[in-house]
Design a protein around this motif. Structure first.
Motif, PDB file in Angstrom:
ATOM      1  N   LEU A 118     -57.602  45.848 -79.147  1.00 54.94           N
ATOM      2  CA  LEU A 118     -56.809  46.795 -80.037  1.00 54.94           C
ATOM      3  C   LEU A 118     -55.110  47.150 -80.349  1.00 54.94           C
ATOM      4  CD1 LEU A 118     -59.848  48.920 -81.520  1.00 54.94           C
ATOM      5  CD2 LEU A 118     -59.214  46.601 -82.568  1.00 54.94           C
ATOM      6  N   LEU A 119     -55.630  47.530 -79.205  1.00 53.49           N
ATOM      7  CA  LEU A 119     -53.606  47.492 -78.606  1.00 53.49           C
ATOM      8  C   LEU A 119     -53.047  46.736 -78.376  1.00 53.49           C
ATOM      9  CD1 LEU A 119     -54.252  51.142 -76.423  1.00 53.49           C
ATOM     10  CD2 LEU A 119     -53.149  50.404 -78.526  1.00 53.49           C
ATOM     11  N   ARG A 120     -53.638  46.256 -77.666  1.00 48.16           N
ATOM     12  CA  ARG A 120     -52.569  44.516 -77.341  1.00 48.16           C
ATOM     13  C   ARG A 120     -52.949  43.934 -78.613  1.00 48.16           C
ATOM     14  NH1 ARG A 120     -55.179  39.458 -74.145  1.00 48.16           N
ATOM     15  NH2 ARG A 120     -52.881  38.372 -74.085  1.00 48.16           N
ATOM     16  N   LYS A 121     -53.704  43.989 -79.359  1.00 49.25           N
ATOM     17  CA  LYS A 121     -53.583  43.023 -80.677  1.00 49.25           C
ATOM     18  C   LYS A 121     -52.923  43.501 -81.554  1.00 49.25           C
ATOM     19  CE  LYS A 121     -56.180  39.911 -84.032  1.00 49.25           C
ATOM     20  NZ  LYS A 121     -56.830  39.063 -83.632  1.00 49.25           N
ATOM     21  N   PHE A 122     -53.030  45.190 -82.346  1.00 49.14           N
ATOM     22  CA  PHE A 122     -51.776  45.199 -83.055  1.00 49.14           C
ATOM     23  C   PHE A 122     -51.041  46.470 -82.393  1.00 49.14           C
ATOM     24  CE2 PHE A 122     -56.520  45.037 -84.756  1.00 49.14           C
ATOM     25  CZ  PHE A 122     -55.867  44.134 -85.513  1.00 49.14           C
ATOM     26  N   ALA A 123     -50.705  47.192 -81.343  1.00 47.57           N
ATOM     27  CA  ALA A 123     -49.379  48.025 -81.289  1.00 47.57           C
ATOM     28  C   ALA A 123     -48.686  46.950 -79.819  1.00 47.57           C
ATOM     29  CB  ALA A 123     -50.343  48.802 -80.425  1.00 47.57           C
ATOM     30  N   TRP A 124     -49.237  46.474 -78.732  1.00 49.37           N
ATOM     31  CA  TRP A 124     -48.412  45.828 -77.920  1.00 49.37           C
ATOM     32  C   TRP A 124     -47.906  44.927 -78.495  1.00 49.37           C
ATOM     33  CZ3 TRP A 124     -51.660  46.046 -72.092  1.00 49.37           C
ATOM     34  CH2 TRP A 124     -51.534  47.111 -71.897  1.00 49.37           C
ATOM     35  N   ARG A 125     -48.607  43.540 -78.880  1.00 47.24           N
ATOM     36  CA  ARG A 125     -47.461  42.384 -79.402  1.00 47.24           C
ATOM     37  C   ARG A 125     -46.273  42.653 -80.500  1.00 47.24           C
ATOM     38  NH1 ARG A 125     -51.564  37.293 -80.316  1.00 47.24           N
ATOM     39  NH2 ARG A 125     -51.578  37.127 -77.847  1.00 47.24           N
ATOM     40  N   PRO A 126     -46.492  43.932 -81.386  1.00 46.53           N
ATOM     41  CA  PRO A 126     -45.365  44.222 -81.927  1.00 46.53           C
ATOM     42  C   PRO A 126     -44.148  44.922 -81.071  1.00 46.53           C
ATOM     43  CG  PRO A 126     -47.423  44.374 -83.365  1.00 46.53           C
ATOM     44  CD  PRO A 126     -47.452  44.233 -81.840  1.00 46.53           C
ATOM     45  N   ILE A 127     -44.875  45.554 -80.391  1.00 42.14           N
ATOM     46  CA  ILE A 127     -44.023  46.583 -79.139  1.00 42.14           C
ATOM     47  C   ILE A 127     -42.950  45.630 -78.136  1.00 42.14           C
ATOM     48  CG2 ILE A 127     -43.742  48.295 -76.961  1.00 42.14           C
ATOM     49  CD1 ILE A 127     -46.206  49.247 -78.830  1.00 42.14           C
ATOM     50  N   LEU A 128     -43.738  44.475 -78.019  1.00 47.12           N
ATOM     51  CA  LEU A 128     -43.648  43.509 -76.917  1.00 47.12           C
ATOM     52  C   LEU A 128     -42.061  42.777 -77.806  1.00 47.12           C
ATOM     53  CD1 LEU A 128     -46.372  42.181 -74.303  1.00 47.12           C
ATOM     54  CD2 LEU A 128     -44.309  44.069 -74.365  1.00 47.12           C
ATOM     55  N   ASN A 129     -42.524  42.343 -79.498  1.00 50.41           N
ATOM     56  CA  ASN A 129     -41.889  41.660 -79.821  1.00 50.41           C
ATOM     57  C   ASN A 129     -40.871  42.332 -79.585  1.00 50.41           C
ATOM     58  OD1 ASN A 129     -43.581  39.011 -80.104  1.00 50.41           O
ATOM     59  ND2 ASN A 129     -43.967  39.791 -82.433  1.00 50.41           N
ATOM     60  N   ALA A 130     -40.765  43.331 -80.335  1.00 51.88           N
ATOM     61  CA  ALA A 130     -39.724  44.293 -80.307  1.00 51.88           C
ATOM     62  C   ALA A 130     -38.404  44.500 -79.781  1.00 51.88           C
ATOM     63  CB  ALA A 130     -40.111  46.270 -81.270  1.00 51.88           C
ATOM     64  N   VAL A 131     -39.001  44.152 -77.830  1.00 48.00           N
ATOM     65  CA  VAL A 131     -38.611  44.836 -77.493  1.00 48.00           C
ATOM     66  C   VAL A 131     -38.129  43.050 -76.961  1.00 48.00           C
ATOM     67  CG1 VAL A 131     -38.662  44.954 -74.607  1.00 48.00           C
ATOM     68  CG2 VAL A 131     -40.053  46.900 -76.162  1.00 48.00           C
ATOM     69  N   ASN A 132     -38.600  42.498 -77.215  1.00 48.11           N
ATOM     70  CA  ASN A 132     -38.371  40.628 -76.749  1.00 48.11           C
ATOM     71  C   ASN A 132     -37.300  40.852 -77.692  1.00 48.11           C
ATOM     72  OD1 ASN A 132     -39.682  40.173 -74.304  1.00 48.11           O
ATOM     73  ND2 ASN A 132     -41.590  39.339 -75.871  1.00 48.11           N
ATOM     74  N   GLN A 133     -37.205  40.902 -78.645  1.00 46.90           N
ATOM     75  CA  GLN A 133     -36.207  40.782 -79.616  1.00 46.90           C
ATOM     76  C   GLN A 133     -34.922  41.503 -79.374  1.00 46.90           C
ATOM     77  OE1 GLN A 133     -37.484  42.082 -83.791  1.00 46.90           O
ATOM     78  NE2 GLN A 133     -38.134  40.005 -84.085  1.00 46.90           N
ATOM     79  N   ARG A 134     -34.697  43.326 -78.771  1.00 45.98           N
ATOM     80  CA  ARG A 134     -33.932  44.051 -79.101  1.00 45.98           C
ATOM     81  C   ARG A 134     -33.350  43.039 -77.461  1.00 45.98           C
ATOM     82  NH1 ARG A 134     -31.499  48.516 -79.345  1.00 45.98           N
ATOM     83  NH2 ARG A 134     -30.680  49.497 -77.307  1.00 45.98           N
ATOM     84  N   GLU A 135     -34.313  42.684 -76.138  1.00 44.32           N
ATOM     85  CA  GLU A 135     -33.777  42.304 -75.000  1.00 44.32           C
ATOM     86  C   GLU A 135     -32.807  40.605 -75.759  1.00 44.32           C
ATOM     87  OE1 GLU A 135     -34.708  39.409 -70.794  1.00 44.32           O
ATOM     88  OE2 GLU A 135     -36.464  41.060 -72.000  1.00 44.32           O
ATOM     89  N   GLU A 136     -33.385  39.860 -76.222  1.00 44.73           N
ATOM     90  CA  GLU A 136     -32.202  38.890 -77.438  1.00 44.73           C
ATOM     91  C   GLU A 136     -31.013  38.976 -77.535  1.00 44.73           C
ATOM     92  OE1 GLU A 136     -32.155  34.900 -77.009  1.00 44.73           O
ATOM     93  OE2 GLU A 136     -34.073  35.552 -76.748  1.00 44.73           O
ATOM     94  N   GLY A 137     -31.161  40.187 -77.885  1.00 43.01           N
ATOM     95  CA  GLY A 137     -30.024  40.106 -78.823  1.00 43.01           C
ATOM     96  C   GLY A 137     -28.847  40.639 -77.834  1.00 43.01           C
ATOM     97  N   ILE A 138     -29.066  41.928 -76.734  1.00 42.67           N
ATOM     98  CA  ILE A 138     -28.735  41.958 -75.884  1.00 42.67           C
ATOM     99  C   ILE A 138     -27.618  41.176 -75.322  1.00 42.67           C
ATOM    100  CG2 ILE A 138     -28.646  43.614 -73.929  1.00 42.67           C
ATOM    101  CD1 ILE A 138     -30.657  45.558 -75.102  1.00 42.67           C
ATOM    102  N   LYS A 139     -28.379  40.332 -75.074  1.00 39.65           N
ATOM    103  CA  LYS A 139     -28.715  38.531 -74.121  1.00 39.65           C
ATOM    104  C   LYS A 139     -27.345  38.327 -75.051  1.00 39.65           C
ATOM    105  CE  LYS A 139     -32.057  37.760 -71.465  1.00 39.65           C
ATOM    106  NZ  LYS A 139     -33.210  36.850 -71.737  1.00 39.65           N
ATOM    107  N   ASN A 140     -27.628  38.155 -77.099  1.00 38.90           N
ATOM    108  CA  ASN A 140     -26.723  37.386 -77.220  1.00 38.90           C
ATOM    109  C   ASN A 140     -25.642  37.761 -77.853  1.00 38.90           C
ATOM    110  OD1 ASN A 140     -28.629  35.367 -77.958  1.00 38.90           O
ATOM    111  ND2 ASN A 140     -29.726  36.251 -79.905  1.00 38.90           N
ATOM    112  N   ALA A 141     -25.315  39.574 -77.224  1.00 39.25           N
ATOM    113  CA  ALA A 141     -24.576  40.435 -77.343  1.00 39.25           C
ATOM    114  C   ALA A 141     -23.260  40.112 -76.717  1.00 39.25           C
ATOM    115  CB  ALA A 141     -24.933  42.033 -78.013  1.00 39.25           C
TER     116      ALA A 141
END
Length: 166
Positions: free
Chosen positions: A26-49
């Motif tokens: 449940l954590l993987r399906k509902f919490a980790w994916r959004p958290i990992l997506n947010a972390v990945n987006q943040r990482e992508e944003g930092i790379k883009n910046a």
């Protein structure tokens, strides 16, 4: 610890493992994916910046190089213009000196011609005056000679004393 080992129940352990795995699922399906997506987006944003900052840095270097190139060209052009202005100034000064020298020479020649003309006129005037005086003296001498020789000599001497030659 002894109590845990004595009170250990294998069924309870299985249920706890199942619940733990369910919680992980449940954590993987509902919490980790959004958290990992947010972390990945943040990482992508930092790379883009960082990429944008690097691009801006390169662009700034290009602009700086271009501005230095333009500044160098402007300095070169300014030096060329100053050199040309100096050459024009020197040429104008040389032409003015040449023109002044020519006019000075012309004025000197005119003055010399005027002096020569005045000199000739003065010599001609003196010759005329000498001729007139000679004629007058000769005339008076002839008149006196007819009358008295002593008087004639005195007259010639007095006339010569009256005439002053320059």
């Amino acid at each position: 610890m002894d109590k845990l080992v004595n009170d250990f129940s294998f069924g309870l352990f299985i249920w706890q493992i199942i619940l733990f795995l369910l919680l992980l699922f449940l954590l993987r399906k509902f919490a980790w994916r959004p958290i990992l997506n947010a972390v990945n987006q943040r990482e992508e944003g930092i790379k883009n910046a960082l990429a944008a900052a690097e691009e801006a840095k390169k662009e700034m270097q290009n602009v700086t190089a271009d501005s230095e190139k333009l500044l160098k060209e402007a300095r070169t052009e300014r030096e060329a213009m100053l050199k040309e202005a100096r050459e024009i100034k020197e040429r104008m000064i040389a032409e003015s000196k040449e023109q002044a020298k020519e006019e000075g020479d012309k004025m000197i020649k005119q003055a010399q011609a005027a002096i020569e003309s005045e000199k000739k006129a003065a010599v001609a005037d003196i010759k005329n005056q000498v001729a007139e005086l000679s004629v007058e003296i000769a005339e008076k001498v002839l008149k006196e000679q007819l009358s008295n020789k002593d008087k004639q000599l005195k007259l010639v001497e007095s006339m010569l004393g009256d005439v002053k030659l320059n």
